[in-house]
Write a protein that holds these residues in place. Structure first.
Motif, PDB file in Angstrom:
ATOM      1  N   LYS A   1       0.942  -1.070  -0.029  1.00  0.00           N
ATOM      2  CA  LYS A   1      -0.074  -0.207  -0.011  1.00  0.00           C
ATOM      3  C   LYS A   1       0.919   1.311   0.040  1.00  0.00           C
ATOM      4  N   GLN A   2       1.130   1.716  -1.305  1.00  0.00           N
ATOM      5  CA  GLN A   2       1.831   2.986  -1.127  1.00  0.00           C
ATOM      6  C   GLN A   2       1.006   4.195  -1.696  1.00  0.00           C
ATOM      7  N   ASN A   3      -0.248   4.147  -2.260  1.00  0.00           N
ATOM      8  CA  ASN A   3      -0.932   5.196  -2.503  1.00  0.00           C
ATOM      9  C   ASN A   3      -1.482   5.715  -1.282  1.00  0.00           C
ATOM     10  N   GLY A   4      -1.965   6.914  -1.280  1.00  0.00           N
ATOM     11  CA  GLY A   4      -2.626   7.980  -0.276  1.00  0.00           C
ATOM     12  C   GLY A   4      -1.672   8.000   0.975  1.00  0.00           C
ATOM     13  N   ILE A   5      -0.614   8.013   0.914  1.00  0.00           N
ATOM     14  CA  ILE A   5       0.384   8.066   2.029  1.00  0.00           C
ATOM     15  C   ILE A   5       1.333   9.213   1.950  1.00  0.00           C
ATOM     16  N   ALA A   6       1.665   9.880   3.028  1.00  0.00           N
ATOM     17  CA  ALA A   6       2.595  10.908   3.122  1.00  0.00           C
ATOM     18  C   ALA A   6       3.711  10.745   4.060  1.00  0.00           C
TER      19      ALA A   6
ATOM     20  N   LEU B   1       8.090   9.745   9.456  1.00  0.00           N
ATOM     21  CA  LEU B   1       6.688   9.386  10.081  1.00  0.00           C
ATOM     22  C   LEU B   1       5.905   9.108   8.791  1.00  0.00           C
ATOM     23  N   ILE B   2       5.276   7.960   8.752  1.00  0.00           N
ATOM     24  CA  ILE B   2       4.447   7.503   7.410  1.00  0.00           C
ATOM     25  C   ILE B   2       2.964   7.605   7.806  1.00  0.00           C
ATOM     26  N   ILE B   3       2.293   8.429   7.147  1.00  0.00           N
ATOM     27  CA  ILE B   3       0.930   8.659   7.418  1.00  0.00           C
ATOM     28  C   ILE B   3       0.168   8.267   6.375  1.00  0.00           C
ATOM     29  N   SER B   4      -0.971   7.234   6.458  1.00  0.00           N
ATOM     30  CA  SER B   4      -1.744   6.850   5.555  1.00  0.00           C
ATOM     31  C   SER B   4      -3.277   7.687   5.577  1.00  0.00           C
TER      32      SER B   4
END
Length: 68
Positions: A30-35, A60-63
């Motif tokens: 899942k690498q779409n919709g993350i910052a 910091l990985i934000i989904s």
């Protein structure tokens, strides 16, 4: 290399690691919709391949989530 990812310290047996390479290891599905923020600085997705991480970086990985 020791990195702090979402408040958890993790060890990686590499000398150089880009944000994209880290994401391929940590969340390959899942690498779409993350910052991603490194040391409180948001890194644009266009720079993920070129931004090399340094020892003790705080990541910091934000989904994004759906809801109301």
């Amino acid at each position: 290399m020791e990195l702090k990812i979402n408040n958890q310290t993790k060890q990686f047996q590499v000398e150089a690691l880009s944000i994209q390479a880290l994401l391929d290891i940590e969340i390959p599905q899942k690498q779409n919709g993350i910052a991603v923020a490194v040391n409180n600085n948001v890194i644009p997705k266009s720079n993920w391949n070129s931004h090399l991480l340094s020892e003790t970086d705080d990541i910091l990985i934000i989904s994004a989530t759906q809801g109301g």
